[in-house]
Scaffold this active site. Sequence first.
Site, PDB file in Angstrom:
ATOM      1  N   ARG A 134      -1.338   9.789   1.241  1.00 52.92           N
ATOM      2  CA  ARG A 134      -2.766   9.980   0.999  1.00 52.92           C
ATOM      3  C   ARG A 134      -3.171  11.445   0.868  1.00 52.92           C
ATOM      4  O   ARG A 134      -4.025  11.785   0.053  1.00 52.92           O
ATOM      5  CB  ARG A 134      -3.557   9.389   2.171  1.00 52.92           C
ATOM      6  CG  ARG A 134      -3.813   7.966   1.975  1.00 52.92           C
ATOM      7  CD  ARG A 134      -4.731   7.409   3.015  1.00 52.92           C
ATOM      8  NE  ARG A 134      -4.692   5.965   2.815  1.00 52.92           N
ATOM      9  CZ  ARG A 134      -5.217   5.090   3.611  1.00 52.92           C
ATOM     10  NH1 ARG A 134      -5.841   5.474   4.705  1.00 52.92           N
ATOM     11  NH2 ARG A 134      -5.132   3.815   3.351  1.00 52.92           N
ATOM     12  N   ARG A 154      -1.769   9.118   8.975  1.00 52.58           N
ATOM     13  CA  ARG A 154      -1.595   7.696   9.260  1.00 52.58           C
ATOM     14  C   ARG A 154      -1.182   6.910   8.018  1.00 52.58           C
ATOM     15  O   ARG A 154      -1.715   7.114   6.930  1.00 52.58           O
ATOM     16  CB  ARG A 154      -2.912   7.110   9.795  1.00 52.58           C
ATOM     17  CG  ARG A 154      -2.872   5.633  10.043  1.00 52.58           C
ATOM     18  CD  ARG A 154      -4.204   5.156  10.574  1.00 52.58           C
ATOM     19  NE  ARG A 154      -5.282   5.378   9.652  1.00 52.58           N
ATOM     20  CZ  ARG A 154      -5.580   4.568   8.638  1.00 52.58           C
ATOM     21  NH1 ARG A 154      -4.864   3.472   8.416  1.00 52.58           N
ATOM     22  NH2 ARG A 154      -6.602   4.839   7.856  1.00 52.58           N
ATOM     23  N   GLU A 172       0.856  -1.188   0.000  1.00 52.33           N
ATOM     24  CA  GLU A 172       0.000   0.000   0.000  1.00 52.33           C
ATOM     25  C   GLU A 172       0.887   1.231   0.000  1.00 52.33           C
ATOM     26  O   GLU A 172       2.092   1.152   0.274  1.00 52.33           O
ATOM     27  CB  GLU A 172      -0.946  -0.007   1.210  1.00 52.33           C
ATOM     28  CG  GLU A 172      -2.110  -0.973   1.014  1.00 52.33           C
ATOM     29  CD  GLU A 172      -3.112  -1.004   2.145  1.00 52.33           C
ATOM     30  OE1 GLU A 172      -2.901  -0.334   3.172  1.00 52.33           O
ATOM     31  OE2 GLU A 172      -4.117  -1.719   2.011  1.00 52.33           O
ATOM     32  N   HIS A 201      -9.515   9.888   2.622  1.00 50.73           N
ATOM     33  CA  HIS A 201      -9.109   8.817   1.709  1.00 50.73           C
ATOM     34  C   HIS A 201      -9.318   9.316   0.288  1.00 50.73           C
ATOM     35  O   HIS A 201     -10.397   9.828  -0.032  1.00 50.73           O
ATOM     36  CB  HIS A 201      -9.922   7.553   1.955  1.00 50.73           C
ATOM     37  CG  HIS A 201      -9.296   6.331   1.363  1.00 50.73           C
ATOM     38  ND1 HIS A 201      -9.211   6.137   0.002  1.00 50.73           N
ATOM     39  CD2 HIS A 201      -8.690   5.265   1.932  1.00 50.73           C
ATOM     40  CE1 HIS A 201      -8.593   4.993  -0.233  1.00 50.73           C
ATOM     41  NE2 HIS A 201      -8.264   4.440   0.926  1.00 50.73           N
ATOM     42  N   HIS A 229     -11.984   9.882   6.340  1.00 50.71           N
ATOM     43  CA  HIS A 229     -11.719   8.448   6.503  1.00 50.71           C
ATOM     44  C   HIS A 229     -11.211   8.111   7.899  1.00 50.71           C
ATOM     45  O   HIS A 229     -11.602   7.098   8.467  1.00 50.71           O
ATOM     46  CB  HIS A 229     -10.681   8.058   5.456  1.00 50.71           C
ATOM     47  CG  HIS A 229     -10.340   6.605   5.412  1.00 50.71           C
ATOM     48  ND1 HIS A 229     -11.271   5.630   5.159  1.00 50.71           N
ATOM     49  CD2 HIS A 229      -9.150   5.954   5.581  1.00 50.71           C
ATOM     50  CE1 HIS A 229     -10.686   4.438   5.175  1.00 50.71           C
ATOM     51  NE2 HIS A 229      -9.405   4.611   5.444  1.00 50.71           N
TER      52      HIS A 229
END
Length: 536
Positions: free
Chosen positions: A287, A381, A123, A241, A346
């Site tokens: 992100r 995060r 990811e 997100h 998110h």
Amino acid sequence: MPRDLFPPQSRAGIDDVVILGGGLAGLFCALKLAPRPVTILAAAPIGEGASSAWAQGGVAAAVGEGDSIDRHVADTVAAGAGIVDRKIATLMASEAAARIEDLLAYGVPFDRDAAGHLVVGREAAHSERRIVRVHGDMAGAAIMAALIAAVRKTPSIRILSGFVGEAVQADGPSVTGVVVRRAGPRSRPVVFPARALVLATGGIGRLYAVTTNPAPAEGGGLAMAARAGAKLADTEFVQFHPTAIAVGKDPAPLATEALRGEGAILVDDTGARFMPAEHPDAELAPRDVVARAIHRRLVAGHKVFLDCRKAIGAAFPERFPNVAARCREAGIDPVADPIPVAPAAHYHMGGVLVDANGRTTLDGVWACGEVASTGAHGANRLASNSLLEAVVFSARIAEDIHGLLPSPVNAPWPERNDARARAAAEPDSRAVSLLRQTMSTHVGVERNASGLRHALATFADLEAKARQPRLLNMLAVAKLVAAAALLRTESRGGHYRSDFPAPDPAWQHRTFISLAQADAIAEGARASMHDLGMEA
Ligand code: SIN
């Protein structure tokens, strides 16, 4: 007046540990506390209202060949944009493998290769393949199914659902219980006495008009802790997100980042790929970078799509069954068509400040999962560190409670099912709709001083008219996020100020805010709006 639902004489011999929240953190903590009797109070029927069950990524853990705890920590620290607590991140990465073992023992069917090794996926912002998954994108659902089964087999755990937390009850500095209310318009507050209260209420996504979170994620636990005087940390840091599926659904279904990990690309409505010009890591940039790039195109009137046709193609339904099902529901065939996407609220990096054992600054109150701010995530995060943080720190809380409270008498609950189950979701009132729209417009992917002041004035106006405790709690959290965002005059991680677009080294630290401070800032914003003759 709140009343005691279970008078003390009816609870003789039963230890008073109450966990508020039935997501991953709450269930894992309860299992780790067994055989100590525990009551889990959940807003929705167990498994239905928790973000954990919707997680498509997995659990980050340095268990793959060539990976190491140090590399996991380094990636976590880098993603967190300068304010991760390295000690906490190290502790979390170090305990990951043991918690994966626990999950396996509870029956979670993590993907394995032919040789029996755990399969690890990739990811964004992870330098290694490190995401332990279940059937591609089914990790959250599979983990929750296994834990729900384990909890139901554990006689020391009582689940009562359909209860929304309202306040922490304290006598002086020590917690004595939790005030909750059944879902429904005319319900009365009731008290569950507790010597130990664990807040595991999840995040704040529902404060935004577009979110990937289920309805109960409206910040209740954070508001309760704030009202009781707990110290809060980093409330300005909200993660958006980048790729929620944009089909007008609330909550918005997610198109997991793992799709980009497998090579899916982002294109606009002219078919042009735009991420390589934005960041050297293109679609696998952090992100916030990807979310901003998409947000700007949407604001400029374009559409944005996640194109999985070349990278995944016909294997999509088999490799990503969860996203495939969400697409099907929306009439999209991801094998043949690009998926329309937009950023959505998110994850909240901020929350109730806790130490390495999940202790808040309130005596007898612990917090774990998204409602807590451990310092592991800093300003942004890293993907799939949330489920990891939930299991690591809920296990540490259980250990801490075992060490602090005398041994339980171990009386199983006479009635221990979730017979009271009732979904807590209620339609948005006009005030809730305005709150959510204001958060998305002014406290969202991009923020600036005038928008934040407008938002704070709106929240103060709404609060002046509000009566419902649940709405008041939502407004308290909205103010805590917006006030901290106004104070942080720089951009860092998930917090982007268009009027202060660069990071400022003077701000390279965590922030702490109280509800009293947020109230004062909101009142100031409201007064100046009214002085200027402007309606919020
Ligand atoms: C995703 O699958 O993209 C979400 C995972 C996460 O938020 O950690």
